[in-house]
Design a protein around this motif. Sequence first.
Motif, PDB file in Angstrom:
ATOM      1  N   TYR A 143       0.812  -1.221   0.000  1.00  0.00           N
ATOM      2  CA  TYR A 143       0.000   0.000   0.000  1.00  0.00           C
ATOM      3  C   TYR A 143       0.843   1.266   0.000  1.00  0.00           C
ATOM      4  CZ  TYR A 143       0.875   0.063   5.080  1.00  0.00           C
ATOM      5  OH  TYR A 143       1.467   0.095   6.305  1.00  0.00           O
TER       6      TYR A 143
ATOM      7  N   LYS B  57       4.593  -8.681   8.221  1.00  0.00           N
ATOM      8  CA  LYS B  57       5.171 -10.007   7.991  1.00  0.00           C
ATOM      9  C   LYS B  57       6.245  -9.820   6.940  1.00  0.00           C
ATOM     10  CE  LYS B  57       1.117 -12.229   7.760  1.00  0.00           C
ATOM     11  NZ  LYS B  57       0.058 -13.166   7.407  1.00  0.00           N
TER      12      LYS B  57
ATOM     13  N   TYR C  88       7.181 -19.034   7.684  1.00  0.00           N
ATOM     14  CA  TYR C  88       5.814 -19.546   7.769  1.00  0.00           C
ATOM     15  C   TYR C  88       5.591 -20.679   6.762  1.00  0.00           C
ATOM     16  CZ  TYR C  88       4.233 -15.828  10.909  1.00  0.00           C
ATOM     17  OH  TYR C  88       4.051 -15.003  11.991  1.00  0.00           O
TER      18      TYR C  88
ATOM     19  N   ASN D  63       4.621 -24.518   7.651  1.00  0.00           N
ATOM     20  CA  ASN D  63       3.512 -25.273   7.064  1.00  0.00           C
ATOM     21  C   ASN D  63       3.979 -26.611   6.513  1.00  0.00           C
ATOM     22  OD1 ASN D  63       1.712 -23.180   7.596  1.00  0.00           O
ATOM     23  ND2 ASN D  63       2.159 -22.154   5.656  1.00  0.00           N
TER      24      ASN D  63
ATOM     25  N   LEU E 124     -10.162 -19.713  -5.804  1.00  0.00           N
ATOM     26  CA  LEU E 124     -10.112 -19.994  -4.366  1.00  0.00           C
ATOM     27  C   LEU E 124     -11.430 -19.690  -3.677  1.00  0.00           C
ATOM     28  CD1 LEU E 124      -8.681 -20.714  -1.731  1.00  0.00           C
ATOM     29  CD2 LEU E 124      -7.718 -18.402  -1.699  1.00  0.00           C
ATOM     30  N   ASP E 125     -12.025 -18.555  -4.029  1.00  0.00           N
ATOM     31  CA  ASP E 125     -13.221 -18.148  -3.290  1.00  0.00           C
ATOM     32  C   ASP E 125     -14.430 -19.029  -3.595  1.00  0.00           C
ATOM     33  OD1 ASP E 125     -11.767 -16.233  -1.998  1.00  0.00           O
ATOM     34  OD2 ASP E 125     -12.348 -14.598  -3.324  1.00  0.00           O
TER      35      ASP E 125
ATOM     36  N   ARG F  77     -14.432 -23.850  -1.698  1.00  0.00           N
ATOM     37  CA  ARG F  77     -15.086 -24.518  -0.579  1.00  0.00           C
ATOM     38  C   ARG F  77     -16.309 -25.306  -1.057  1.00  0.00           C
ATOM     39  NH1 ARG F  77     -14.121 -20.695   2.719  1.00  0.00           N
ATOM     40  NH2 ARG F  77     -12.499 -21.663   3.976  1.00  0.00           N
TER      41      ARG F  77
ATOM     42  N   ARG G 237     -12.748 -35.156  -3.256  1.00  0.00           N
ATOM     43  CA  ARG G 237     -12.334 -36.060  -2.182  1.00  0.00           C
ATOM     44  C   ARG G 237     -11.631 -37.305  -2.733  1.00  0.00           C
ATOM     45  NH1 ARG G 237     -13.765 -36.454   3.106  1.00  0.00           N
ATOM     46  NH2 ARG G 237     -15.432 -34.931   2.871  1.00  0.00           N
TER      47      ARG G 237
ATOM     48  N   ARG H  26      -2.326 -18.069  -2.143  1.00  0.00           N
ATOM     49  CA  ARG H  26      -3.682 -18.599  -2.243  1.00  0.00           C
ATOM     50  C   ARG H  26      -3.631 -20.123  -2.380  1.00  0.00           C
ATOM     51  NH1 ARG H  26      -5.746 -14.995  -7.139  1.00  0.00           N
ATOM     52  NH2 ARG H  26      -3.483 -14.839  -7.384  1.00  0.00           N
TER      53      ARG H  26
ATOM     54  N   HIS I 131      -1.609 -22.043  -0.893  1.00  0.00           N
ATOM     55  CA  HIS I 131      -1.469 -22.563   0.471  1.00  0.00           C
ATOM     56  C   HIS I 131      -2.832 -22.668   1.138  1.00  0.00           C
ATOM     57  CE1 HIS I 131      -0.714 -22.578   4.752  1.00  0.00           C
ATOM     58  NE2 HIS I 131      -0.941 -21.288   4.870  1.00  0.00           N
ATOM     59  N   THR I 132      -3.620 -21.609   1.068  1.00  0.00           N
ATOM     60  CA  THR I 132      -4.962 -21.632   1.653  1.00  0.00           C
ATOM     61  C   THR I 132      -5.793 -22.743   1.003  1.00  0.00           C
ATOM     62  OG1 THR I 132      -4.849 -19.271   2.141  1.00  0.00           O
ATOM     63  CG2 THR I 132      -7.040 -20.234   2.007  1.00  0.00           C
TER      64      THR I 132
ATOM     65  N   ARG J 268      -4.636 -26.272   2.218  1.00  0.00           N
ATOM     66  CA  ARG J 268      -5.155 -26.543   3.558  1.00  0.00           C
ATOM     67  C   ARG J 268      -6.628 -26.915   3.506  1.00  0.00           C
ATOM     68  NH1 ARG J 268      -1.942 -27.139   8.144  1.00  0.00           N
ATOM     69  NH2 ARG J 268      -0.016 -26.063   7.675  1.00  0.00           N
ATOM     70  N   LEU J 269      -7.374 -26.151   2.723  1.00  0.00           N
ATOM     71  CA  LEU J 269      -8.814 -26.365   2.628  1.00  0.00           C
ATOM     72  C   LEU J 269      -9.091 -27.762   2.055  1.00  0.00           C
ATOM     73  CD1 LEU J 269     -11.260 -23.669   1.235  1.00  0.00           C
ATOM     74  CD2 LEU J 269     -11.596 -26.090   0.758  1.00  0.00           C
TER      75      LEU J 269
ATOM     76  N   GLN K 244      -8.465 -30.797   4.238  1.00  0.00           N
ATOM     77  CA  GLN K 244      -9.481 -31.027   5.262  1.00  0.00           C
ATOM     78  C   GLN K 244     -10.760 -31.635   4.690  1.00  0.00           C
ATOM     79  OE1 GLN K 244      -9.619 -28.102   8.489  1.00  0.00           O
ATOM     80  NE2 GLN K 244      -8.110 -26.926   7.349  1.00  0.00           N
ATOM     81  N   TYR K 245     -10.880 -31.624   3.350  1.00  0.00           N
ATOM     82  CA  TYR K 245     -12.002 -32.299   2.702  1.00  0.00           C
ATOM     83  C   TYR K 245     -11.585 -33.675   2.167  1.00  0.00           C
ATOM     84  CZ  TYR K 245     -15.039 -28.226   2.992  1.00  0.00           C
ATOM     85  OH  TYR K 245     -15.821 -27.193   3.454  1.00  0.00           O
TER      86      TYR K 245
ATOM     87  N   ARG L  72      -5.476 -17.843  10.156  1.00  0.00           N
ATOM     88  CA  ARG L  72      -4.615 -18.999  10.423  1.00  0.00           C
ATOM     89  C   ARG L  72      -5.440 -20.167  10.984  1.00  0.00           C
ATOM     90  NH1 ARG L  72      -0.261 -22.268   9.450  1.00  0.00           N
ATOM     91  NH2 ARG L  72       0.573 -23.146  11.365  1.00  0.00           N
TER      92      ARG L  72
ATOM     93  N   ARG M 186      -7.212 -22.006   8.311  1.00  0.00           N
ATOM     94  CA  ARG M 186      -6.350 -22.878   7.511  1.00  0.00           C
ATOM     95  C   ARG M 186      -6.020 -24.166   8.267  1.00  0.00           C
ATOM     96  NH1 ARG M 186      -3.894 -17.796   6.144  1.00  0.00           N
ATOM     97  NH2 ARG M 186      -2.234 -18.219   7.633  1.00  0.00           N
TER      98      ARG M 186
ATOM     99  N   GLU N 177     -10.848 -26.384   9.150  1.00  0.00           N
ATOM    100  CA  GLU N 177     -11.913 -25.993   8.223  1.00  0.00           C
ATOM    101  C   GLU N 177     -13.286 -26.032   8.902  1.00  0.00           C
ATOM    102  OE1 GLU N 177     -11.713 -24.709   5.307  1.00  0.00           O
ATOM    103  OE2 GLU N 177     -13.793 -24.919   4.658  1.00  0.00           O
ATOM    104  N   ARG N 178     -13.415 -26.843   9.963  1.00  0.00           N
ATOM    105  CA  ARG N 178     -14.723 -27.038  10.603  1.00  0.00           C
ATOM    106  C   ARG N 178     -15.049 -26.018  11.698  1.00  0.00           C
ATOM    107  NH1 ARG N 178     -13.720 -30.735   6.693  1.00  0.00           N
ATOM    108  NH2 ARG N 178     -15.487 -32.160   6.430  1.00  0.00           N
TER     109      ARG N 178
ATOM    110  N   ALA O 281      -6.367   2.469  -0.585  1.00  0.00           N
ATOM    111  CA  ALA O 281      -5.126   1.687  -0.493  1.00  0.00           C
ATOM    112  C   ALA O 281      -4.880   1.222   0.943  1.00  0.00           C
ATOM    113  CB  ALA O 281      -3.943   2.508  -0.990  1.00  0.00           C
TER     114      ALA O 281
ATOM    115  N   ARG P  96     -13.557 -15.606   1.757  1.00  0.00           N
ATOM    116  CA  ARG P  96     -12.413 -16.481   1.483  1.00  0.00           C
ATOM    117  C   ARG P  96     -12.141 -17.458   2.615  1.00  0.00           C
ATOM    118  NH1 ARG P  96      -7.289 -14.326  -1.454  1.00  0.00           N
ATOM    119  NH2 ARG P  96      -8.894 -14.454  -3.052  1.00  0.00           N
TER     120      ARG P  96
ATOM    121  N   ASN Q  11       1.122  -9.519  14.543  1.00  0.00           N
ATOM    122  CA  ASN Q  11       0.883 -10.507  13.495  1.00  0.00           C
ATOM    123  C   ASN Q  11       1.364 -11.890  13.901  1.00  0.00           C
ATOM    124  OD1 ASN Q  11       0.136 -10.575  10.558  1.00  0.00           O
ATOM    125  ND2 ASN Q  11       0.811  -8.453  10.779  1.00  0.00           N
TER     126      ASN Q  11
ATOM    127  N   ARG R 204      -0.896 -15.444  14.844  1.00  0.00           N
ATOM    128  CA  ARG R 204      -0.730 -16.782  14.265  1.00  0.00           C
ATOM    129  C   ARG R 204      -0.446 -17.821  15.348  1.00  0.00           C
ATOM    130  NH1 ARG R 204       1.485 -19.076   8.941  1.00  0.00           N
ATOM    131  NH2 ARG R 204       2.552 -20.992   9.549  1.00  0.00           N
TER     132      ARG R 204
END
Lengths: 535, 535
Positions: A347, A413, A421, A425, A470-471, A474, A481, A494, A496-497, A500-501, A504-505, B6, B9, B12-13, B45, B57, B284, B288
Amino acid sequence: MSAATRLRRLDERARIIVLERGADVSFANCGLPYHVGGVIEQREALVLQTPAALGARFGLDVRVRTEAIAIDTAARTVTARDLATGEEERIAYDALVLSPGASPKRPDLPGAERGLVLRDLADTDAIIEAARDARTAVIAGGGYIGLELAENLHAAGLAVTIVQSGPQLLGSLDIEMAHPLAQRARERGLDVRLSQRLAAIEPTEVVLADGERLPADLVVLAVGVEPESALAVAAGLAVDARGGIVVDAFQRTSDPAVWAVGDAVAKPVLDGEDALVPLAGLANRHGRLAADAIAGVAHPAAPALGTAVIGFLGLTAATVGRTERALRAEGRAIRVIHTHPMDHAGYYPGATMLSLKLILDAETDAILGAQAVGENGAEKRIDVIATAMAGGITGRGLADLELAYAPQYGSAKDPINLLGYVDDNLLDGELSVQWHELERRRAEGWRIVDVRTAAEHEAGSIEGAELMPLDELRTRAERLRGERVIVHCKVGQRGHTATRLLQQYGVIAANLDGGWLTWQAGRAATADAVPNKED
Amino acid sequence: MSAATRLRRLDERARIIVLERGADVSFANCGLPYHVGGVIEQREALVLQTPAALGARFGLDVRVRTEAIAIDTAARTVTARDLATGEEERIAYDALVLSPGASPKRPDLPGAERGLVLRDLADTDAIIEAARDARTAVIAGGGYIGLELAENLHAAGLAVTIVQSGPQLLGSLDIEMAHPLAQRARERGLDVRLSQRLAAIEPTEVVLADGERLPADLVVLAVGVEPESALAVAAGLAVDARGGIVVDAFQRTSDPAVWAVGDAVAKPVLDGEDALVPLAGLANRHGRLAADAIAGVAHPAAPALGTAVIGFLGLTAATVGRTERALRAEGRAIRVIHTHPMDHAGYYPGATMLSLKLILDAETDAILGAQAVGENGAEKRIDVIATAMAGGITGRGLADLELAYAPQYGSAKDPINLLGYVDDNLLDGELSVQWHELERRRAEGWRIVDVRTAAEHEAGSIEGAELMPLDELRTRAERLRGERVIVHCKVGQRGHTATRLLQQYGVIAANLDGGWLTWQAGRAATADAVPNKED
């Protein structure tokens, strides 16, 4: 000179004689290419200390244009020849420090003698003189000196071609990390030939190994250096297979009264075999340590990390430690991480993208190497990682580093924390796939899923990748599966997210490390490395 | 938000609810001052993530303008109030994370309510609005936010006065290191009042403690923050004397189902007592870690170093660890080093001078703190030292760090290495004297010798210092035998050579640490700190 001046500070009574074959002591080696391009305008700026000034301040007997031509280790004498008069003198020593350096390699090819090299001020003068009436230059070698000269001859108005025998520029990087350098060079109008060699140098052109001829009013040979260890060898001192003078941690050679430092010396390397590592920082450090040892306050040298940086056409490329290429060749179990963070908060105006690579021991999480390329902030991150390596901080430990943050300097970060990080992971069981492993996995039946937006996907994507932004993932995860899926986004975040998602499925999901950007750089670099391609 | 995303990730549940009193989540706090000055032009921004986008997300239930007003730790419920409707709801939790932050302190003085503060986007809007028709601004407070606002209001065209109750700007630095900031501010036309307080705020002026009135169309109160721990206190959670919520290394409060992170939390500090350390990086990181702990993959937090940086009118000031001031107040035995190296090789264009300070444990050589001020490269050196501290590298160990060198980035002996060398010299018995010790030593009978050139000496020197240029010192040393002599040069480097030389001639010699530049900065800062001086 760092040994001589340090020794004087430790011992006011010692008689200290400095023998130098050339005309200068303590000149700015690393600045020479920048005088060629006029960045450093004044030649005098490169002469850091005159022999007379150094002699006066430190009580040294500095003899320039005087060559050490023989050592009698039994008698503890050096024979010095005055290069002007030819007169020779035997000088007795209690302690002898060798710092002969390394000389540019000259490949064995017709016309090789026409090629210029860059080692000292006289070489610099010769290149400037040759460039004055030249329109075209060919640089053989795409290492540090080759690239710096290419940039500077280009800046001086010449049409420059870099001919590199290896498949990439800057062999101290891995191929996908080096790719931006070749890309930038071409964007700026330089010609880059990879996996290519000079076959001959003729008066106004060069002949390449494949027969092509390139105009070349000026040819520079920058294909590496070799240690100037002939004097040491003749004196019976131990050298290694590459000619590097063998020393212990206190810079002492196989003769107890002889020390050696600098580019002629084989150095212990962290996590690798002894190597030459011709870097100015180490030479300076080891010069001081040799003096300490001679004066009886010995400190051992730390193993070399090979931390290095180059500025090239606005990019900075920096590196520390070992490459993925070298470690895989040794069969080491490693973990590799690529990221593409902004150098400071996105930013705040002026943020640019960095490419970072971290290489870890798969078992111990020790940091084995790192590479950084970008417009800004690359060298800072490599300095931090080099320090972490010296301090035994592991990959995961990078997450804990507290680095200075304000939006014009970094991120809350920091890119370094982010590497930690990602490693965290992976250590916690997240799967990742390297760019060069993708096709093998695909052949094994893994699906490839692009979790970027539709617009990003349409602008360029991996062949066969299925778009699942990604969005929306889910809602679609249930249907995957039990499948094996490589997900990818632009840089890996993204992904990574998404990984992870999906895990879990019940999906066997792996994230494409470094995302589309690393994959694309790797693929382009690989294609670029094939010689004689038609384009 | 770093805890919430975090946790998603990792799980999920989980049902994750985010309660935010304000209108925004995840906005760019550290960018707010730069929107005031127009450096960050677009308000949007600063909004990094909208509640809706984050919710979508990460599957989060994000409720803005909703305040958590009570916690029942026995029942494990939070009472949330919708600030628009006043409606209240009790929400059950298995795990609760508190991240209330810290609010700007408002001093108790007449008209204090007229002062603006800067914490969030609405505050930023208010300052911009007030600045629109203002010609004069008074900033109470010379810390990070005060200085950033001062710079930005100055950039917006206002005549700015900084009123600082302490004797210096930026209390995280020592006084001699902070001096360049006040100097720079005055050079750029800002007014700086040190050891001075506001007594009252009136509609278009302020009254200072000494009765002076300053015009002030706009007054900003930036005199520090206090943790918003009232909710935690009401819930019976432990807080420390300054109101910081007490947590363990896993961010867990005194209640096992409640975690806390960020500016409201008291943090363990390396080599010191727990403190608030309101920094974005730690917030931050701890967010996490709280999520990790809740999800059952707990990692402990590292002790805080307090690494911080500020850009101010072209200068960068960065700091890590503890100050000399704080350590001396505790009676700690410390060793202090000041240097003034160039940020990169002096022969390459654009090199500027850095001022560095390193503070070491006198016994163990552990690094306790460091400070850096300069045009370029200050934050890089502090990041390296922060990493060294985390890795347990000692002061002497800085000499061994292998940092990236090319002439546009550093020096073969990096400023960091140089600090290590100076420490090495002191550990080997070389004596040094701090700027604030000089007069005491003089009173004890030490002679003061300036080893700079005659020209430098004439341009400004320490009262009573005898001129003996380094290059002539060898011939004069004999006559000083047995004497106690403080030598000084401009930055300390020639002084080091002189000290070594004199010691070997039987002189009790000590080097003025940091030379003339540090001494002068310290003296000027001390004079500046005296309130109501006539000038």
